[in-house]
Design a protein around this motif. Structure first.
Motif, short mmCIF file in Angstrom:
data_model
loop_
_atom_site.label_atom_id
_atom_site.label_comp_id
_atom_site.label_asym_id
_atom_site.label_seq_id
_atom_site.Cartn_x
_atom_site.Cartn_y
_atom_site.Cartn_z
N MET A 127 0.84 -1.20 0.00
CA MET A 127 0.00 0.00 0.00
C MET A 127 0.88 1.25 0.00
SD MET A 127 -3.34 -0.70 0.16
CE MET A 127 -4.12 0.64 1.05
N LEU A 128 0.62 2.17 -0.92
CA LEU A 128 1.32 3.44 -0.93
C LEU A 128 0.83 4.32 0.22
CD1 LEU A 128 1.11 4.33 -4.73
CD2 LEU A 128 3.15 3.59 -3.50
N ASP A 129 1.73 5.16 0.76
CA ASP A 129 1.26 6.12 1.76
C ASP A 129 0.45 7.19 1.04
OD1 ASP A 129 2.80 8.74 1.32
OD2 ASP A 129 4.44 7.27 1.33
N PRO A 130 -0.40 7.94 1.76
CA PRO A 130 -1.34 8.87 1.10
C PRO A 130 -0.67 9.89 0.19
CG PRO A 130 -1.95 8.55 3.40
CD PRO A 130 -0.63 7.87 3.21
N VAL A 131 0.47 10.42 0.60
CA VAL A 131 1.14 11.42 -0.21
C VAL A 131 1.69 10.80 -1.50
CG1 VAL A 131 3.12 12.98 -0.34
CG2 VAL A 131 1.69 12.93 1.73
N ALA A 132 2.37 9.69 -1.37
CA ALA A 132 2.94 9.02 -2.54
C ALA A 132 1.85 8.60 -3.52
CB ALA A 132 3.75 7.81 -2.11
N LYS A 133 0.72 8.16 -2.98
CA LYS A 133 -0.40 7.73 -3.83
C LYS A 133 -0.90 8.88 -4.69
CE LYS A 133 -4.30 6.97 -1.75
NZ LYS A 133 -5.32 6.29 -0.90
N VAL A 134 -1.08 10.06 -4.09
CA VAL A 134 -1.58 11.21 -4.84
C VAL A 134 -0.54 11.68 -5.86
CG1 VAL A 134 -2.29 13.63 -4.66
CG2 VAL A 134 -3.15 11.95 -3.02
N VAL A 135 0.71 11.75 -5.46
CA VAL A 135 1.77 12.19 -6.37
C VAL A 135 1.86 11.24 -7.56
CG1 VAL A 135 4.26 12.49 -6.63
CG2 VAL A 135 3.10 13.40 -4.60
N ASP A 136 1.78 9.94 -7.29
CA ASP A 136 1.85 8.96 -8.37
C ASP A 136 0.65 9.07 -9.30
OD1 ASP A 136 2.98 6.36 -9.52
OD2 ASP A 136 0.96 5.73 -8.97
N PHE A 137 -0.54 9.20 -8.73
CA PHE A 137 -1.74 9.25 -9.56
C PHE A 137 -1.82 10.54 -10.36
CE2 PHE A 137 -6.28 9.93 -10.42
CZ PHE A 137 -6.53 8.77 -11.13
N TYR A 138 -1.30 11.64 -9.82
CA TYR A 138 -1.34 12.91 -10.55
C TYR A 138 -0.59 12.82 -11.87
CZ TYR A 138 -1.22 17.85 -11.65
OH TYR A 138 -1.37 19.04 -12.29
N GLN A 139 0.46 12.02 -11.90
CA GLN A 139 1.21 11.86 -13.15
C GLN A 139 0.33 11.24 -14.23
OE1 GLN A 139 5.37 10.39 -12.81
NE2 GLN A 139 4.97 10.33 -10.61
N LEU A 140 -0.58 10.34 -13.83
CA LEU A 140 -1.52 9.77 -14.79
C LEU A 140 -2.58 10.81 -15.16
CD1 LEU A 140 -2.79 7.37 -16.34
CD2 LEU A 140 -4.07 6.86 -14.24
N ALA A 141 -3.17 11.46 -14.18
CA ALA A 141 -4.26 12.41 -14.42
C ALA A 141 -3.80 13.58 -15.28
CB ALA A 141 -4.81 12.92 -13.09
N GLU A 142 -2.52 13.93 -15.21
CA GLU A 142 -2.01 15.05 -16.00
C GLU A 142 -2.17 14.82 -17.50
OE1 GLU A 142 1.27 17.32 -18.13
OE2 GLU A 142 1.13 15.16 -17.82
N ARG A 143 -2.31 13.58 -17.90
CA ARG A 143 -2.50 13.28 -19.32
C ARG A 143 -3.76 13.94 -19.87
NH1 ARG A 143 -1.43 6.72 -19.58
NH2 ARG A 143 0.59 6.72 -18.50
N LEU A 144 -4.76 14.18 -18.99
CA LEU A 144 -6.00 14.80 -19.47
C LEU A 144 -5.78 16.24 -19.91
CD1 LEU A 144 -8.69 13.43 -17.00
CD2 LEU A 144 -7.94 12.51 -19.19
#
Length: 211
Positions: free
Chosen positions: A1-18
């Motif tokens: 399980m990723l910690d909350p900060v790492a999870k958001v930072v990691d997911f933002y890289q995907l969401a930035e594609r939009l």
């Protein structure tokens, strides 16, 4: 399980594609619209219009739904409404897989919330989802009305009359908005020497023809 900060930072890289995924919509300055800009515009319309609906909605849930409804396109890409062929045929399956992938990436309650909001939007059964879906259609035409007519495909003349109505008919405010957006589109087409009356007559005949 990723910690909350790492999870958001990691997911933002995907969401930035939009921000980089372009739609078949142009802005008034001739630049193509991104998926992220479409979602932002829907959010603004929701904030401006929700108080005047005949059927109340929970605006916080509407905004959440709008924010996440196109997240799948970060993985699956955007496919125009009118496109036909293999990409269109595969769209639904790719988006179902994408939302599963997104839930797994986010993990926990955040992943499940995004997953549930996406499916609520797709089902179009709750008042919030119906409102969001109407805005999805309205925003597209409103943006088209601001763009140069040369950016329209011929099929998009027909879509002025066939795409918005079903999504907007459940609430008087949305029906009025639909009519206003149509009038704006008609004025644009007439100014561009498009035979609006011929289009309307053809669609009337097509709709009245036996199946």
């Amino acid at each position: 399980m990723l910690d909350p900060v790492a999870k958001v930072v990691d997911f933002y890289q995907l969401a930035e594609r939009l921000k980089r995924e372009l739609r078949h919509s142009w802005l008034s300055d001739g630049r193509r619209e991104s998926v992220a800009e479409h979602s932002w515009s829907m959010s603004l319309l929701a904030l401006l219009m929700h108080r005047d609906l005949s059927h109340p909605v929970a605006i916080d849930r509407v905004l959440k739904m709008i924010i996440v409804h196109d997240l799948v396109e970060a993985l699956a890409g955007d496919v125009p409404f009118f496109e036909t062929g293999s990409r269109k045929d595969a769209k639904a399956a790719k988006e179902r897989q994408a939302i599963e992938d997104i839930r797994a990436r986010l993990q926990g309650m955040a992943g499940q919330e995004v997953f549930d909001l996406f499916h609520e939007f797709e089902a179009r059964t709750t008042p919030e989802a119906k409102f969001a879906a109407a805005l999805d259609h309205l925003e597209v035409q409103m943006q088209h009305n601001l763009a140069g007519l040369e950016t329209w495909q011929p099929i998009e003349y027909d879509l002025v009359y066939t795409k918005m109505d079903a999504a907007c008919c459940h609430d008087p405010l949305l029906a009025d908005m639909c009519a206003a957006v149509k009038r704006q589109a008609e004025a644009k087409m007439r100014a561009g020497c498009v035979d609006v009356d011929a289009i309307k007559e053809r669609l009337h005949i097509a709709q009245a023809a036996p199946t």
